[in-house]
Enzyme design. Structure first.
Site, PDB file in Angstrom:
ATOM      1  N   ASP A   1      86.820 -46.862  55.833  1.00 60.10           N
ATOM      2  CA  ASP A   1      86.154 -46.841  57.145  1.00 60.10           C
ATOM      3  C   ASP A   1      86.427 -45.569  57.930  1.00 60.10           C
ATOM      4  O   ASP A   1      86.531 -45.599  59.162  1.00 60.10           O
ATOM      5  CB  ASP A   1      86.566 -48.067  57.990  1.00 60.10           C
ATOM      6  CG  ASP A   1      86.359 -49.365  57.246  1.00 60.10           C
ATOM      7  OD1 ASP A   1      85.361 -49.460  56.515  1.00 60.10           O
ATOM      8  OD2 ASP A   1      87.201 -50.267  57.379  1.00 60.10           O
ATOM      9  N   GLU A   2      86.548 -44.461  57.239  1.00 61.14           N
ATOM     10  CA  GLU A   2      86.856 -43.194  57.929  1.00 61.14           C
ATOM     11  C   GLU A   2      85.588 -42.467  58.380  1.00 61.14           C
ATOM     12  O   GLU A   2      85.661 -41.297  58.786  1.00 61.14           O
ATOM     13  CB  GLU A   2      87.662 -42.259  57.007  1.00 61.14           C
ATOM     14  CG  GLU A   2      89.002 -42.785  56.535  1.00 61.14           C
ATOM     15  CD  GLU A   2      88.912 -43.445  55.168  1.00 61.14           C
ATOM     16  OE1 GLU A   2      87.774 -43.710  54.705  1.00 61.14           O
ATOM     17  OE2 GLU A   2      89.962 -43.702  54.565  1.00 61.14           O
TER      18      GLU A   2
ATOM     19  N   LYS B   1      83.048 -41.815  56.294  1.00 61.89           N
ATOM     20  CA  LYS B   1      82.672 -40.932  55.180  1.00 61.89           C
ATOM     21  C   LYS B   1      81.156 -40.830  55.052  1.00 61.89           C
ATOM     22  O   LYS B   1      80.643 -39.803  54.629  1.00 61.89           O
ATOM     23  CB  LYS B   1      83.243 -41.459  53.854  1.00 61.89           C
ATOM     24  CG  LYS B   1      84.752 -41.455  53.775  1.00 61.89           C
ATOM     25  CD  LYS B   1      85.251 -41.982  52.458  1.00 61.89           C
ATOM     26  CE  LYS B   1      85.005 -43.456  52.252  1.00 61.89           C
ATOM     27  NZ  LYS B   1      85.699 -44.361  53.174  1.00 61.89           N
TER      28      LYS B   1
ATOM     29  N   ALA C   1      81.803 -51.352  49.871  1.00 63.57           N
ATOM     30  CA  ALA C   1      81.672 -50.183  50.739  1.00 63.57           C
ATOM     31  C   ALA C   1      80.554 -50.414  51.752  1.00 63.57           C
ATOM     32  O   ALA C   1      79.615 -51.165  51.499  1.00 63.57           O
ATOM     33  CB  ALA C   1      81.347 -48.953  49.898  1.00 63.57           C
ATOM     34  N   GLY C   2      80.665 -49.758  52.892  1.00 63.55           N
ATOM     35  CA  GLY C   2      79.600 -49.822  53.901  1.00 63.55           C
ATOM     36  C   GLY C   2      79.525 -48.463  54.562  1.00 63.55           C
ATOM     37  O   GLY C   2      80.279 -48.185  55.485  1.00 63.55           O
ATOM     38  N   HIS C   3      78.679 -47.597  54.047  1.00 68.19           N
ATOM     39  CA  HIS C   3      78.621 -46.222  54.549  1.00 68.19           C
ATOM     40  C   HIS C   3      77.480 -46.086  55.552  1.00 68.19           C
ATOM     41  O   HIS C   3      76.314 -46.204  55.200  1.00 68.19           O
ATOM     42  CB  HIS C   3      78.476 -45.249  53.371  1.00 68.19           C
ATOM     43  CG  HIS C   3      79.708 -45.223  52.504  1.00 68.19           C
ATOM     44  ND1 HIS C   3      79.825 -44.486  51.365  1.00 68.19           N
ATOM     45  CD2 HIS C   3      80.907 -45.851  52.647  1.00 68.19           C
ATOM     46  CE1 HIS C   3      81.036 -44.664  50.843  1.00 68.19           C
ATOM     47  NE2 HIS C   3      81.696 -45.499  51.602  1.00 68.19           N
TER      48      HIS C   3
ATOM     49  N   GLN D   1      85.983 -46.591  50.002  1.00 71.12           N
ATOM     50  CA  GLN D   1      87.312 -47.030  50.447  1.00 71.12           C
ATOM     51  C   GLN D   1      88.201 -45.799  50.711  1.00 71.12           C
ATOM     52  O   GLN D   1      87.681 -44.722  50.927  1.00 71.12           O
ATOM     53  CB  GLN D   1      87.979 -47.997  49.458  1.00 71.12           C
ATOM     54  CG  GLN D   1      87.266 -49.346  49.317  1.00 71.12           C
ATOM     55  CD  GLN D   1      86.088 -49.314  48.371  1.00 71.12           C
ATOM     56  OE1 GLN D   1      86.177 -48.789  47.267  1.00 71.12           O
ATOM     57  NE2 GLN D   1      84.964 -49.864  48.788  1.00 71.12           N
TER      58      GLN D   1
ATOM     59  N   THR E   1      81.522 -56.649  56.401  1.00 71.30           N
ATOM     60  CA  THR E   1      81.842 -58.052  56.672  1.00 71.30           C
ATOM     61  C   THR E   1      81.781 -58.407  58.154  1.00 71.30           C
ATOM     62  O   THR E   1      81.844 -59.584  58.505  1.00 71.30           O
ATOM     63  CB  THR E   1      83.274 -58.358  56.192  1.00 71.30           C
ATOM     64  OG1 THR E   1      84.166 -57.466  56.878  1.00 71.30           O
ATOM     65  CG2 THR E   1      83.422 -58.161  54.695  1.00 71.30           C
TER      66      THR E   1
HETATM   67  P1  IMP Z   1      87.889 -55.751  47.803  1.00 69.49           P
HETATM   68  O1  IMP Z   1      87.603 -54.310  47.581  1.00 69.49           O
HETATM   69  O2  IMP Z   1      86.721 -56.530  48.343  1.00 69.49           O
HETATM   70  O3  IMP Z   1      88.517 -56.390  46.608  1.00 69.49           O
HETATM   71  O4  IMP Z   1      88.996 -55.835  48.970  1.00 69.49           O
HETATM   72  C1  IMP Z   1      90.322 -55.371  48.785  1.00 69.49           C
HETATM   73  C2  IMP Z   1      90.873 -54.737  50.054  1.00 69.49           C
HETATM   74  O5  IMP Z   1      90.175 -53.523  50.305  1.00 69.49           O
HETATM   75  C3  IMP Z   1      90.686 -55.579  51.319  1.00 69.49           C
HETATM   76  O6  IMP Z   1      91.764 -55.320  52.197  1.00 69.49           O
HETATM   77  C4  IMP Z   1      89.411 -55.034  51.916  1.00 69.49           C
HETATM   78  O7  IMP Z   1      89.335 -55.255  53.313  1.00 69.49           O
HETATM   79  C5  IMP Z   1      89.571 -53.568  51.588  1.00 69.49           C
HETATM   80  N1  IMP Z   1      88.290 -52.863  51.488  1.00 69.49           N
HETATM   81  C6  IMP Z   1      87.429 -52.896  50.455  1.00 69.49           C
HETATM   82  N2  IMP Z   1      86.380 -52.097  50.709  1.00 69.49           N
HETATM   83  C7  IMP Z   1      86.597 -51.536  51.900  1.00 69.49           C
HETATM   84  C8  IMP Z   1      85.885 -50.577  52.675  1.00 69.49           C
HETATM   85  O8  IMP Z   1      84.828 -50.056  52.289  1.00 69.49           O
HETATM   86  N3  IMP Z   1      86.436 -50.254  53.868  1.00 69.49           N
HETATM   87  C9  IMP Z   1      87.619 -50.759  54.279  1.00 69.49           C
HETATM   88  N4  IMP Z   1      88.320 -51.642  53.599  1.00 69.49           N
HETATM   89  C10 IMP Z   1      87.815 -52.028  52.399  1.00 69.49           C
END
Ligand code: IMP
Length: 415
Positions: free
Chosen positions: A14-15, A17, A40-42, A211, A287
């Site tokens: 969440d920087e 990017k 991811a959510g860019h 991430q 989310t």
């Molecule tokens: P997963 O990637 O859904 O398995 O989640 C594992 C951990 O990574 C959790 O703490 C998520 O909140 C975090 N996470 C996964 N994707 C992102 C992202 O794009 N931004 C921030 N946190 C992430």
């Protein structure tokens, strides 16, 4: 040397990017996602409005740039279809994408499994099936895009998973997968070869990390991490190419956030943390969860620099810090009366770390949209210089607002 720029999250994701990649891809021929999937959510804000991309590489928003989904990703085809519809709904041109034939697929039962096995709650995952899909890849049970041509294997696999996990209609999933095969047939191919030949012929390639370093499966705050490689090492791992980079850009927010469970030494539970969350709109792009917020952690940032060998930093959302009379930055940790500047490898130790703060003067002036470093208040310039000195690399880009053009460019990263 072919110009390749790596964009790597330097914190816990969440920087911002998305915006940085969007700026760089303006001049790029290829934009490559190499890790993660729809977790991811860019976010990009441009002339069409605001869009959050989860699997489509940000560069593909430009008609001149091919978005490559390389084999290090895990792909949810249902989510991809939705994402492409969202782009259409904003009347954007159809993106040009190339999906690696080797990419592993996220199937509906991966999400069922993630809930049942408890990882969703324990780690606070994004509940997108990411972990189970990477588990299947490692245990050699995964289905890759190229397997969609093998109907017998597909049926066998889906029926077996249905028997174990339930929670979905196997016939419907099978039928949908076969339709996806047709729908995306023209967009699938040899991603590794395409990236390698682009680099060899001098094309500009931006690698879009998802991430952040502290969520890396090896170098992050294990076990509170994602399941892929989020560092610069994720590029050869997730693409099969070994580029020579003109820049390895670490993207760090001017403060710190994290979603999900795990250590966050500078987390602020007072009104400062709350103010950062509201001013920075710190709610998950994937989310919607409120993000945990706190001050900039230079111990963590120096660690990310050490792991990735950043040549430059992008410091984003500096405008969010306007209006604080005092800004704190963590310069060390205190661990059982001992002061350390090292980032511990153990999450349990990190959970006990007390940040040692230094205070810097804040500024009142709203700096949103400022594009010239000289136009920042002196205190903001000093804040940037403090970060540069602490991390030992130049801050090449400074984010001053949500739009791509809200950016101070201090260096050309392509040369
Ligand atoms: P997963 O990637 O859904 O398995 O989640 C594992 C951990 O990574 C959790 O703490 C998520 O909140 C975090 N996470 C996964 N994707 C992102 C992202 O794009 N931004 C921030 N946190 C992430």
């Amino acid at each position: 040397m072919a110009p390749a720029v790596a964009v790597i999250g330097a914190q816990w994701g969440d920087e911002a990017k998305g915006k940085i990649v969007h700026f760089l891809a303006k001049d790029a021929d290829l934009c490559v996602r190499f890790n993660g999937g729809p977790n991811a959510g860019h976010t990009v804000v441009d002339q069409y409005g605001e869009i959050r991309l989860h699997q489509v590489p940000v560069g593909a928003l430009y008609p001149h740039c091919l978005g490559v989904l390389a084999q290090g990703m895990v792909l949810d085809l249902w989510a991809l279809r939705e994402e492409l519809s969202a782009l259409k709904a904003q009347r954007r041109p159809d993106p040009k994408i190339l999906i690696s034939e080797r990419i592993h697929l996220i199937l509906p039962f991966h999400k069922v499994r993630e809930e049942r096995e408890g990882a969703a709650d324990r780690i606070g995952t994004t509940r997108r099936g990411i972990g189970p899909a990477y588990e299947d890849r490692a245990s050699r049970r995964g289905l890759r895009f190229l397997d969609l041509t093998n109907e017998e294997l597909l049926r066998e696999r889906i029926l077996a998973d249905h028997k174990t996990w339930g929670g979905f209609d196997p016939e419907q999933v099978l039928a949908e997968l076969l339709l996806f095969r047709e729908e995306f047939e023209k967009s699938v191919g040899d991603a590794q070869g395409r990236i390698a030949s682009a680099l060899a012929s001098g094309k500009k390639v931006v690698f879009e990390g998802a991430q952040g370093t502290l969520l890396d499966v090896d170098f992050g705050t294990y076990p509170y991490v994602t399941s892929s490689k989020t560092t610069v090492h994720g590029i050869p791992w997730g693409t099969g190419v070994w580029p020579e980079f003109s820049a390895v850009l670490g993207v760090a927010k001017a403060y710190t956030t994290r979603v999900g469970a795990g250590p966050l030494p500078t987390e602020d539970h007072t009104h400062f943390g709350e103010k950062l969350r509201e001013a920075g709109r710190e709610y998950g792009a994937t989310t919607g969860r409120p993000r945990r917020c706190g001050w900039l952690d230079l111990v963590a940032l120096r660690y990310a620099q050490k792991i990735n060998g950043f040549t430059h930093l992008a410091l984003t959302k500096l405008d969010v810090l306007s209006g604080f009379s005092e800004l704190r930055v963590a310069v060390a940790y205190r661990l059982e009366e001992r002061r350390t500047e090292q980032f511990p490898a153990s999450s349990w130790e990190l959970m006990r770390a007390e940040p040692v703060y230094e205070s810097l003067p804040g500024w009142e002036k709203d700096i949103q949209g400022v594009r010239d470093f000289g136009k920042l208040p002196r205190e903001a310039r000093d804040y940037v210089r403090f970060v540069e000195e602490a991390v030992g690399v130049p801050v090449a880009l400074i984010g001053t607002g949500p739009r791509t053009e809200d950016l101070i460019v201090r260096e050309d990263l392509w040369s």
